[in-house]
Motif scaffolding. Structure first.
Motif, short mmCIF file in Angstrom:
data_model
loop_
_atom_site.label_atom_id
_atom_site.label_comp_id
_atom_site.label_asym_id
_atom_site.label_seq_id
_atom_site.Cartn_x
_atom_site.Cartn_y
_atom_site.Cartn_z
N VAL A 52 0.88 -1.18 0.00
CA VAL A 52 0.00 0.00 0.00
C VAL A 52 0.91 1.22 0.00
CG1 VAL A 52 -1.79 1.26 1.24
CG2 VAL A 52 -1.77 -1.26 1.32
N GLY A 106 -4.55 4.72 3.54
CA GLY A 106 -3.62 3.60 3.37
C GLY A 106 -3.59 2.72 4.61
N VAL A 113 2.85 -1.08 4.30
CA VAL A 113 2.42 0.30 4.02
C VAL A 113 3.70 1.10 3.87
CG1 VAL A 113 1.22 2.34 4.90
CG2 VAL A 113 0.31 0.05 5.39
N GLU A 151 5.49 4.60 3.31
CA GLU A 151 5.19 6.03 3.49
C GLU A 151 6.48 6.84 3.30
OE1 GLU A 151 2.73 8.36 3.97
OE2 GLU A 151 4.45 9.69 4.05
N ALA A 155 -2.63 4.89 -2.34
CA ALA A 155 -3.53 5.67 -1.46
C ALA A 155 -2.75 6.93 -1.07
CB ALA A 155 -3.94 4.86 -0.24
#
Ligand code: FAD
Ligand code: PYC
Length: 416
Positions: free
Chosen positions: A37, A44, A62, A64, A236
């Motif tokens: 993600v 997210g 995830v 980031e 996302a």
């Protein structure tokens, strides 16, 4: 769950909080995952959480580029509601509001949900008719919504100038009593903690720089911390959605604009609901700390810069002072901006894409905070099942070619 006594809070405070356990694991990127993600904002994180919780898919990263929740998730004015015009949107945002109503218990993390009511003011006959039409449509979908007379608005918001001679006369309003505010950081941290506890890797300071494909399907991502493989990649990334999609060769109908907000110096309790005024571009609520939280419409130009322009603030302040004269001598404490991803019909995209294994969740514009759990819930379903849930089927990319747009500019309540 770890519990803290007053003494342990004081002891930890004196030690600079160094002894506190981390709320989510510090994860290093592995070589491959089942799902990546992109974006550690609320959407997210919620996607990862529901992938693990609802679909048993825990081999998830995830990724980031900065720290979680520092994008629009940590910059919004925390308003939640489900008073949308069209059936498709009403169903999606109501699902989200219902999830918000149970989120504190679900995550075991206080979301500071306050269903204090959201009021939308009508300043013209046209506004009033539009609100009446909207309230009828919302009620037909089984969602709470009502029309308020001027007297009823005044009773709920005594500081509002309802004089017929006001610069912006108030002719009535709509009210969703179950609307209100919910603390944005609490959602980001609670979702991150719960996803991490179920095995999801949350990898901060890791920017996706390329989306890798083999023919018509996705194979992973290139990041500032090396390549990561996955048969499924979900974007996302809010303001950066179209930029990321372009890495996979897709061109999206999304524009990115700054959206500003500001808070005043703290006051004693002055207003105990949320009041929005789409027509004159200002909305208002009061935080738990006593600050007035004030926002406006988007800055009209396209930009990735997280700062706004003075004319928007001037416009917003003049409207604020006309509507609430009592605040005219109030000092503003700080101002900030985020960058919002706006679709032509003011509705989001939650969709499969022409690239197999690549999914997009974006285009939430000025209103995606309220959708956070619902958006993650339907996106997780879409990724896990490789087909949309009936709730997000109408929000596919195809609508821009079929013409089945869902025009929610009115319900957006923040001009754009
Ligand atoms: P974000 O929280 O922005 O998360 C996206 C993440 O993706 C970011 O953390 C970013 O760093 C990361 N990312 C981007 N590119 C990459 C990359 N290449 N690699 C890795 N990571 C990447 N909505 C409401 O419903 N109610 C409100 O009251 C409200 N008020 C608002 C007020 C303001 C001032 C603003 C700016 C927005 C407001 N919104 C509101 C809108 C709402 O905040 C957003 O729609 C929502 O938070 C979007 O969440 P997100 O998780 O999609 O995005
Ligand atoms: O969508 O309710 C909303 C909203 C409020 C402020 C910004 N967006």
């Amino acid at each position: 769950m770890t519990r803290y006594s007053v003494f342990s809070l004081v002891r930890n405070g004196l030690k600079g909080h160094r002894a506190w356990p981390r709320a989510w694991r510090r994860a290093e990127p592995r070589r491959s995952y089942q799902v990546i993600v992109i974006g550690g904002g609320g959407h997210g994180l919620a996607t990862a959480y529901y992938l693990a919780k609802e679909h048993g898919i825990t081999d998830v990263a995830v990724v980031e580029k900065s720290a979680i929740g520092l994008g629009n998730t940590g910059r919004n004015t925390t308003i939640i509601r489900s008073n949308y015009l069209w059936d498709e949107s009403a169903a999606l945002y109501e699902k989200s509001l219902k999830l918000f109503e149970g989120l504190t218990e679900d995550l075991n993390f206080n979301q500071m949900l306050s269903q204090r009511g959201v009021i939308n003011l009508a300043h013209t006959l046209h506004d009033l008719r539009d609100l009446e039409r909207r309230v009828n449509a919302i009620r037909l979908n089984g969602i709470d919504s009502e029309i308020l007379s001027v007297e009823q608005v005044k009773a709920m918001v005594p500081i509002l100038n309802t004089s017929p001679n006001a610069r912006y006369p108030v002719l009535g309003a709509s009210l969703q009593r179950r609307g209100g505010v919910s603390r944005h950081d609490a959602a980001a941290w609670g979702l991150a903690r719960a996803a991490s506890a179920r095995g999801v890797d949350i990898i901060e300071n890791c920017e996706v720089t390329a989306i890798l494909r083999d023919g018509d399907h996705v194979t992973g991502v290139e990041t500032t911390r090396g390549p990561i493989k996955a048969p499924k990649v979900a974007i996302a990334a809010a303001a950066h959605t179209s930029h990321l999609a372009s890495m996979a060769g897709l061109r999206l109908p999304i524009e990115t604009h700054p959206l500003q907000a500001l808070v005043s110096e703290p006051l004693k309790p002055l207003i105990d609901c949320v009041v929005m005024s789409n027509q004159v571009h200002v909305y208002l609520s009061q935080s738990d700390k006593g600050e007035l939280v004030i926002g406006a419409g988007i800055d009209p130009y396209v930009s990735y810069a997280s700062r706004g322009s003075l004319p928007v603030i001037e416009d917003q302040m003049q409207a604020l002072v006309h509507l609430y004269p009592v605040v005219s001598r109030l000092r503003m404490l700080r101002q900030w901006a985020g960058n919002v991803d706006v679709c032509p019909d003011a509705s989001p995209i939650i969709s499969l894409t022409p690239v197999r294994g690549l999914y997009i969740n974006g285009g939430w514009g000025t209103g995606g905070w309220k959708a956070t759990p619902g958006s993650g819930w339907v996106f997780a379903h879409t990724i896990a099942q490789d087909r949309p849930h009936p709730l997000n089927e109408p929000f596919s990319l195809e609508r821009f070619t079929t013409g089945a747009l869902i025009d929610e500019h009115g319900a957006a309540a923040v001009a754009h």
